[in-house]
Motif scaffolding. Structure first.
Motif, short mmCIF file in Angstrom:
data_model
loop_
_atom_site.label_atom_id
_atom_site.label_comp_id
_atom_site.label_asym_id
_atom_site.label_seq_id
_atom_site.Cartn_x
_atom_site.Cartn_y
_atom_site.Cartn_z
N VAL A 195 0.87 -1.18 0.00
CA VAL A 195 0.00 0.00 0.00
C VAL A 195 0.91 1.23 0.00
O VAL A 195 1.81 1.34 0.84
CB VAL A 195 -0.93 0.02 1.24
N GLU A 196 0.65 2.12 -0.95
CA GLU A 196 1.44 3.34 -1.11
C GLU A 196 0.50 4.52 -0.91
O GLU A 196 -0.49 4.64 -1.62
CB GLU A 196 2.01 3.34 -2.52
N ASP A 203 -5.42 16.21 -1.00
CA ASP A 203 -5.40 15.19 0.04
C ASP A 203 -4.52 14.01 -0.35
O ASP A 203 -3.95 13.35 0.51
CB ASP A 203 -6.81 14.68 0.34
N GLY A 204 -4.40 13.73 -1.64
CA GLY A 204 -3.49 12.68 -2.10
C GLY A 204 -4.18 11.49 -2.72
O GLY A 204 -5.36 11.53 -3.06
N LYS A 205 -3.40 10.43 -2.86
CA LYS A 205 -3.87 9.19 -3.48
C LYS A 205 -3.33 8.00 -2.70
O LYS A 205 -2.32 8.10 -2.01
CB LYS A 205 -3.33 9.07 -4.92
N ILE A 206 -4.01 6.87 -2.84
CA ILE A 206 -3.54 5.61 -2.28
C ILE A 206 -3.49 4.60 -3.43
O ILE A 206 -4.46 4.47 -4.18
CB ILE A 206 -4.46 5.08 -1.15
N PHE A 207 -2.37 3.91 -3.54
CA PHE A 207 -2.21 2.89 -4.57
C PHE A 207 -2.02 1.54 -3.89
O PHE A 207 -1.34 1.45 -2.86
CB PHE A 207 -1.00 3.20 -5.46
N VAL A 208 -2.61 0.50 -4.45
CA VAL A 208 -2.55 -0.84 -3.88
C VAL A 208 -1.98 -1.78 -4.94
O VAL A 208 -2.45 -1.80 -6.08
CB VAL A 208 -3.96 -1.32 -3.44
N TYR A 209 -0.96 -2.55 -4.54
CA TYR A 209 -0.30 -3.48 -5.45
C TYR A 209 -0.29 -4.87 -4.84
O TYR A 209 0.06 -5.02 -3.67
CB TYR A 209 1.17 -3.10 -5.67
N GLU A 210 -0.59 -5.87 -5.64
CA GLU A 210 -0.42 -7.25 -5.18
C GLU A 210 1.03 -7.64 -5.46
O GLU A 210 1.52 -7.43 -6.57
CB GLU A 210 -1.37 -8.19 -5.93
N LEU A 211 1.71 -8.18 -4.46
CA LEU A 211 3.09 -8.61 -4.62
C LEU A 211 3.14 -10.11 -4.84
O LEU A 211 2.39 -10.86 -4.21
CB LEU A 211 3.92 -8.23 -3.40
N THR A 212 4.06 -10.53 -5.67
CA THR A 212 4.19 -11.97 -5.93
C THR A 212 5.11 -12.64 -4.93
O THR A 212 5.00 -13.85 -4.70
CB THR A 212 4.70 -12.23 -7.36
N ASP A 213 6.02 -11.87 -4.33
CA ASP A 213 6.93 -12.47 -3.37
C ASP A 213 7.60 -11.38 -2.54
O ASP A 213 7.59 -10.20 -2.90
CB ASP A 213 8.01 -13.29 -4.09
N ALA A 214 8.18 -11.78 -1.43
CA ALA A 214 8.98 -10.92 -0.57
C ALA A 214 10.08 -11.79 0.02
O ALA A 214 9.88 -12.99 0.23
CB ALA A 214 8.13 -10.31 0.53
N VAL A 215 11.24 -11.21 0.26
CA VAL A 215 12.37 -11.95 0.83
C VAL A 215 12.95 -11.17 1.99
O VAL A 215 13.26 -9.98 1.86
CB VAL A 215 13.48 -12.18 -0.23
N ARG A 216 13.07 -11.82 3.14
CA ARG A 216 13.79 -11.22 4.28
C ARG A 216 15.25 -11.59 4.08
O ARG A 216 15.62 -12.76 4.17
CB ARG A 216 13.27 -11.76 5.60
N ILE A 217 16.07 -10.60 3.81
CA ILE A 217 17.46 -10.84 3.45
C ILE A 217 18.22 -11.56 4.56
O ILE A 217 18.97 -12.50 4.30
CB ILE A 217 18.15 -9.52 3.06
#
Length: 118
Positions: free
Chosen positions: A6-7, A90-104
């Protein structure tokens, strides 16, 4: 479990209120950047020392967070309530579905990479 980014781009004056509102629902991890941009209004005109200037890139903040356990609709609802003034900008909100995340550090992937496992 889905991973969602969420941005939120909004006024800098709303940052503390937004952070607190998100913390209250369990959103703890976030990245905040100072950004400049314009939306549909294309900026505005200001007068400085008697001379008019077009300000077409307005300073804002961008708060980014990734959630999987907290419902995205709840995040959107809380964020809107925290930053809405009813005025242009006031701005905008963008929502993205992520395919993956990695904890380094650990190599954890997917939802485990963003959940609090210490």
């Amino acid at each position: 479990m889905k991973i969602t980014k969420v941005e939120i781009i909004t006024r800098a004056s709303k940052l503390e209120e937004l952070k607190q509102a998100l913390n209250d629902i369990g959103v703890l991890g976030m990245t905040v950047s100072q950004v400049f941009g314009c939306g549909l209004s294309k900026g505005h005109t200001e007068v400085y020392r008697g001379k008019e200037y077009d300000i077409n890139l307005v300073p804002k903040i961008k708060l980014e967070t990734v959630v999987c356990e907290i419902p995205v609709e709840r995040v959107l609802e809380v964020a809107q309530k925290a930053v809405r003034t009813g005025n242009i900008g006031d701005g905008k909100i963008f929502v993205y579905e992520l395919t993956d995340a990695v904890r380094i550090r650990t190599g954890d992937r997917g939802p485990e990479a963003i959940m609090d496992t210490k």
